[in-house]
Design a protein around this motif. Structure first.
Motif, short mmCIF file in Angstrom:
data_model
loop_
_atom_site.label_atom_id
_atom_site.label_comp_id
_atom_site.label_asym_id
_atom_site.label_seq_id
_atom_site.Cartn_x
_atom_site.Cartn_y
_atom_site.Cartn_z
N GLU A 109 -8.52 -13.82 66.35
CA GLU A 109 -7.48 -13.70 65.33
C GLU A 109 -6.74 -12.39 65.54
OE1 GLU A 109 -6.88 -13.76 60.46
OE2 GLU A 109 -8.85 -13.31 61.33
N VAL A 110 -5.39 -12.45 65.54
CA VAL A 110 -4.58 -11.26 65.72
C VAL A 110 -3.55 -11.15 64.61
CG1 VAL A 110 -4.87 -11.24 68.23
CG2 VAL A 110 -2.92 -12.44 67.21
N ALA A 111 -3.16 -9.92 64.32
CA ALA A 111 -2.04 -9.66 63.42
C ALA A 111 -0.82 -9.30 64.25
CB ALA A 111 -2.38 -8.52 62.46
N VAL A 112 0.33 -9.75 63.83
CA VAL A 112 1.59 -9.39 64.47
C VAL A 112 2.22 -8.28 63.65
CG1 VAL A 112 3.85 -10.20 65.23
CG2 VAL A 112 1.88 -11.76 65.29
N ASP A 113 2.30 -7.08 64.23
CA ASP A 113 2.87 -5.92 63.54
C ASP A 113 4.25 -5.62 64.09
OD1 ASP A 113 0.50 -5.71 62.19
OD2 ASP A 113 -0.27 -4.03 63.37
N ALA A 114 5.24 -5.55 63.22
CA ALA A 114 6.60 -5.19 63.61
C ALA A 114 6.98 -3.91 62.89
CB ALA A 114 7.57 -6.31 63.27
N ALA A 115 7.37 -2.90 63.66
CA ALA A 115 7.67 -1.58 63.09
C ALA A 115 6.51 -1.11 62.21
CB ALA A 115 8.98 -1.61 62.31
#
Length: 482
Positions: A99-105
């Motif tokens: 499971e991964v989180a997508v982090d933007a800025a």
């Protein structure tokens, strides 16, 4: 939690075009900066399925997936805007799943999970589903009522070359047909159902045996009028499961100047010339129409949206039968240059509705750079334009600064910088109003009103802009400048 050891990815316009060609999803929310500014994102957003496929490709490249993928799930909670540095953060990784989180800025925008194991048994393609003609880059507008029970089949897009080139390791791992099928879920949501006014909320799909009918079939299972959730069952080229989407409220319609002429007296604002920054849409456009309907000459400036400004100018001049409205491109983030000074000649009233995107995704409670941006757009630009107008020598100016109830106790989360800038504008107005040689500045804390920037999935208490702005405009127009 561990960051994936690769450089941040920055999605560009070229990436958008390529994925749109591969998936068939040309929704303006992703492709058109002017149309996107009328959505909750405010600027073009990266396709959710592009993020999902890129995430899986990145995990394969990093050696984090070394066994067959059985199923994939995703939840998208925030938009990823173009040019935002985007990274993956591993939340959980074991023999069963990753499971991964997508982090933007530096802000988490969603999570993606791949589960490992053997693919499910074959799910036969439904031959009874009617083929949906490919929308050819035009997203459909479908009402919630029309979505109930809606079903159909989307034939495969001719995107094999792009799929294998953009996601080579994923195509090798699950098959290029499945990569295309997952990409086509973006087309389903963005172009067909819900279509034009859509948000991709998430999915839960299993990888199945390849179907004998290339493409994706869908059937709407749930439509919620309260939350505007649209849940669909999907099955096609090697995938089967559930897609969750939302039907956004469409952009707030503008009242016509003909309609507004019925709420003002003929000639009520005659003899005045008003400059309206941010006048091509929203409260600025509404104010321009009200003033012109009452006989005022109006000049509108805009940072982007030349087409919107031209349409507004034509509408006002057609109604007034003259050249009562003129427009000019001007970015309030830049100093007042000579063309804008010339545009300010003979202005008697000034309304400052220019605004950057209000709602932002933040990693911290306070972002100094965001405060600086808001201060420049609201406070510095307001004072500089007032000074530029005053320098034309047409008499003391009456200027309006739109503050916000968010300065008080009614402040949503993540809006501290916005409230601080508006509060600073109020202090500036009080000082200007009592200083000789400066504009007579008026401010009012406006309530939350229904505009493009305040539209949301679940309706909130938003007042009618006309009922709020008409008395404000009358106050500004009748205030003595001395």
């Amino acid at each position: 939690m561990t960051l994936l050891p690769n450089a941040p990815r920055t999605f560009t316009e070229r990436d958008q075009l390529r994925f749109a060609r591969m998936s068939g999803d040309h929704n303006p929310m992703h492709m058109d900066p002017i149309a996107a500014r009328r959505t909750q994102a405010g600027v073009p957003a990266v396709h959710g399925m592009h993020l999902l496929l890129w995430s899986l490709e990145s995990l394969l490249q990093a050696g984090k997936i070394d066994r067959p993928i059985m199923s994939i799930s995703a939840v998208f909670s925030r938009f990823v805007r173009l040019h935002a540095p985007t990274r993956l953060r591993i939340l959980q990784h074991d023999e069963a799943a990753i499971e991964v989180a997508v982090d933007a800025a530096e802000v988490e925008t969603g999570t993606i999970t791949a589960r490992f194991g053997a693919s499910a048994v074959n799910v036969p393609a439904r031959s009874d589903l009617p083929a949906i003609e490919h929308p050819d880059a035009v997203a459909r507008e479908v009402s919630l009522l029309e979505m109930k029970g809606y079903q159909g089949w989307i034939d495969r897009t001719p995107g094999y070359a792009d799929a294998a080139d953009m996601f080579p390791q994923l195509a090798a791992a699950i098959g290029v047909g499945r990569v295309i099928a997952i990409a086509q879920l973006s087309c389903l949501v963005g172009m067909i159902c819900p279509g034009l006014h859509s948000i991709f909320g998430g999915l839960d799909i299993a990888l199945t045996s390849t179907a004998d009918r290339p493409g994706i079939g869908f059937e709407v299972a749930v439509v919620s009028p309260r939350t505007r959730l649209v849940r669909m069952k999907v099955a096609g080229s090697g995938v089967s499961g559930i897609v969750n989407s939302f039907s956004r409220w469409p952009p707030v319609p503008q009242r016509s100047i003909e309609e507004l002429s019925g709420v003002v007296q003929p000639g009520e604002f005659a003899g005045s010339t008003a400059l309206i920054t941010g006048g091509s849409r929203g409260l600025g456009a509404l104010t321009a129409k009200i003033l012109a309907a009452g006989g005022a000459r109006v000049r509108i400036s805009y940072a982007v949206g030349a087409g919107d400004a031209a349409e507004l100018e034509q509408e006002i001049n057609r109604f007034t039968g003259g050249s009562n409205c003129t427009s000019m491109q001007y970015d309030v983030m830049q100093p007042v240059a000579e063309p804008m000074r010339w545009f300010c000649r003979d202005v008697s009233h000034f309304y400052h509705f220019a605004s950057p995107r209000i709602y932002r995704q933040k990693a911290r409670v306070f972002e100094p750079g965001l405060l600086e941006e808001f201060m420049t757009a609201y406070v510095t630009a307001f004072e500089q334009l007032c000074s530029a107008i005053q320098a034309q020598g047409a008499g003391r100016l009456v200027a309006f600064f739109p503050s916000s109830v968010f300065v008080g106790d009614d402040r949503p989360r993540d809006m501290v910088e916005y409230a601080m800038a508006k509060a600073a504008g109020e202090v500036l107005c009080e000082e200007m109003a009592r200083t000789n040689g400066m504009a007579h500045a008026i401010f009012q804390r406006l309530p939350r009103m229904l505009t493009d920037q305040t539209a949301s999935l679940i309706p909130t208490m938003s007042l009618d802009p006309l009922e709020t702005m008409l008395p404000v405009i009358r106050t500004v127009q009748t205030t003595a400048a001395g």
